[in-house]
Structure formats: structure tokens, C-alpha cells
Motif scaffolding. Structure first.
Motif, mmCIF file in Angstrom:
data_model
loop_
_atom_site.group_PDB
_atom_site.id
_atom_site.type_symbol
_atom_site.label_atom_id
_atom_site.label_comp_id
_atom_site.label_asym_id
_atom_site.label_seq_id
_atom_site.Cartn_x
_atom_site.Cartn_y
_atom_site.Cartn_z
ATOM 1 N N VAL A 15 12.733 -36.788 25.265
ATOM 2 C CA VAL A 15 11.646 -37.715 24.935
ATOM 3 C C VAL A 15 11.924 -39.111 25.475
ATOM 4 O O VAL A 15 11.023 -39.794 25.957
ATOM 5 C CB VAL A 15 11.425 -37.744 23.405
ATOM 6 N N ARG A 16 13.185 -39.539 25.422
ATOM 7 C CA ARG A 16 13.513 -40.890 25.895
ATOM 8 C C ARG A 16 13.156 -41.093 27.369
ATOM 9 O O ARG A 16 12.940 -42.219 27.814
ATOM 10 C CB ARG A 16 15.000 -41.183 25.687
ATOM 11 N N ARG A 26 12.437 -37.666 17.875
ATOM 12 C CA ARG A 26 13.605 -38.490 18.176
ATOM 13 C C ARG A 26 13.736 -38.678 19.687
ATOM 14 O O ARG A 26 13.241 -37.849 20.457
ATOM 15 C CB ARG A 26 14.884 -37.826 17.653
ATOM 16 N N PRO A 27 14.419 -39.720 20.120
ATOM 17 C CA PRO A 27 14.586 -39.937 21.569
ATOM 18 C C PRO A 27 15.277 -38.777 22.279
ATOM 19 O O PRO A 27 15.002 -38.520 23.448
ATOM 20 C CB PRO A 27 15.439 -41.211 21.643
ATOM 21 N N VAL A 31 8.270 -42.181 18.055
ATOM 22 C CA VAL A 31 9.671 -41.831 18.297
ATOM 23 C C VAL A 31 10.513 -42.734 17.404
ATOM 24 O O VAL A 31 10.447 -43.961 17.509
ATOM 25 C CB VAL A 31 10.051 -42.025 19.772
ATOM 26 N N VAL A 32 11.280 -42.116 16.498
ATOM 27 C CA VAL A 32 12.017 -42.869 15.485
ATOM 28 C C VAL A 32 13.514 -42.665 15.662
ATOM 29 O O VAL A 32 13.980 -41.541 15.882
ATOM 30 C CB VAL A 32 11.589 -42.436 14.061
ATOM 31 N N GLY A 36 9.568 -46.017 20.093
ATOM 32 C CA GLY A 36 8.671 -45.629 21.171
ATOM 33 C C GLY A 36 7.585 -44.714 20.662
ATOM 34 O O GLY A 36 7.485 -44.443 19.462
ATOM 35 N N ILE A 37 6.771 -44.249 21.573
ATOM 36 C CA ILE A 37 5.726 -43.278 21.247
ATOM 37 C C ILE A 37 5.555 -42.368 22.454
ATOM 38 O O ILE A 37 5.710 -42.808 23.599
ATOM 39 C CB ILE A 37 4.405 -43.984 20.866
ATOM 40 N N VAL A 38 5.295 -41.098 22.174
ATOM 41 C CA VAL A 38 5.078 -40.133 23.255
ATOM 42 C C VAL A 38 3.734 -39.462 23.025
ATOM 43 O O VAL A 38 3.406 -39.082 21.895
ATOM 44 C CB VAL A 38 6.236 -39.107 23.341
ATOM 45 N N SER A 39 2.942 -39.357 24.082
ATOM 46 C CA SER A 39 1.605 -38.777 23.972
ATOM 47 C C SER A 39 1.507 -37.520 24.818
ATOM 48 O O SER A 39 2.370 -37.240 25.661
ATOM 49 C CB SER A 39 0.553 -39.791 24.431
#
Length: 199
Positions: free
Chosen positions: A3-4, A93-94, A115-116, A123-126
Motif C-alpha cells: 500500500v505504501r 496499513r502501509p 492508511v493507518v 495516507g489513503i488508497v483508492s
């Protein structure tokens, strides 16, 4: 791919005491579909999406087959984000695998996930982020994986990477299982790589 590697950061957020109008303006100006909602201490308490903000603003069509909330007097419409936000948002999570996140998004019908890390929204992922990463061409993937492998090898060509349909094949000789594991991780972290094969 993690995710990061694809998340948007820093993330646009809104407080639960912000006005609905200000949240709608932020979503519009920043061209995002949802915003993480934070309390006064900065902790994640919800998500507010375009549909949350529109729900009370769209006039009721009595001929429509869609069940909507009863039309209310404009003066009674929610004014604060806390009144329209969704509670208990699904987070990630990242270091989470992007494939797992995509599966969770589809299973729960969410378009974006905060993202925690260590209790803070980092962050945020879409769905759009995931799609953008997945549609990169094989030529780009091959070049990026090869570059990472060559850097790790001290700018020498010890391994050869070739991508096909997002799957990267890495060939060459490895000193041991640890080195092979490192090469696998390096290749997997390139955005758009679906899987890595050694051989």
C-alpha cells in the motif's frame, strides 16, 4: 506490491465538527471521493464520502424506485460532518498487500481506505490508485524491476527481469535463499507487478 507504494500522502482530512458544506468543497477542490474524519485529538472516527454529502441534498423523486430518506425542510438538513459520516471505517496499513486491499474494497463496496500507522492516518488508497498501478505496461515494469536489481547488485547485471501481463520472471544465479528472497521483495515492490517468478 504494498500500500505504501501507491497510497496518496499526505491525505486530505476533515474534522467531525466541520460543516457539510466545507467538506463538500474540499472533496470537490481536491478531486477525491471521500475524506477521513478525525476527532479533536487527530484520531480516525469515520469517513465522509460524496454520497454521504449528497444524500440529504438531492430532492426526492416520488416516481423513483430508489428508497431515499424522507425529504426534510432545508433548515433541518444536517450541517456537520459528524451527522452524515460513516462510522467505523475499514482501514489498512502501509505494509498491506495491495491485492488484499483490493479484495477488501470489493467485498465491502468501499472506494477508498484510510492508511493507518501507530494510530495516525498516514495516507489513503483508492480503487483508482490500485487501477493506475495495475495498468502500467510490461516494458515499464521490466525496466523498473531491472533497475532495482542492478542497483542491489552494485550496478552489475547479475539477474535479468522480464515482465509479461504484470508477472515478472527473474533469471540468474543466487548465492543463497536469503539473496533470492531479497530479489523477490525488490521486484514485488514495483507498482504494477502482480507476481514474481524465479527461474
Amino acid at each position: 506490491m504494498r500500500v505504501r507504494d501507491i497510497m496518496s500522502s499526505p491525505v486530505h482530512t476533515v474534522t467531525q465538527t466541520a460543516s457539510v458544506d466545507s467538506a463538500a468543497q474540499l472533496i470537490t477542490v481536491k478531486a477525491v471521493t471521500a475524506l477521513p474524519v478525525l476527532d479533536a485529538g487527530g484520531a480516525l472516527v469515520g469517513m465522509v464520502s460524496e454520497s454521504d454529502l449528497l444524500w440529504h441534498r438531492v430532492p426526492v423523486d416520488p416516481t423513483a424506485h430508489i428508497r431515499r430518506r424522507p425529504e426534510a425542510d432545508p433548515a433541518d438538513r444536517p450541517g456537520l460532518v459528524v451527522e452524515v459520516m460513516s462510522l467505523d471505517p475499514i482501514t489498512t496499513r502501509p505494509d498491506a498487500d495491495v491485492a488484499d486491499v483490493a479484495e477488501t474494497m470489493l467485498a465491502h463496496d468501499v472506494r477508498s481506505m484510510p492508511v493507518v500507522e501507530d494510530g495516525a492516518v498516514v495516507g489513503i488508497v483508492s480503487r483508482r490508485d490500485i487501477l493506475r498501478a495495475m495498468v502500467r505496461g510490461d516494458g515499464v515494469l521490466t525496466a523498473e524491476v531491472q533497475h532495482r536489481l542492478d542497483e542491489y547488485a552494485g550496478n552489475r547485471r547479475r539477474w535479468t527481469a522480464v515482465a509479461e501481463a504484470g508477472v515478472v520472471q527473474v533469471s540468474g544465479v543466487f548465492e543463497d535463499d536469503t539473496e533470492q528472497g531479497i530479489v523477490l521483495v525488490l521486484a514485488r515492490t514495483v507498482p504494477g507487478v502482480v507476481a514474481v517468478k524465479i527461474g
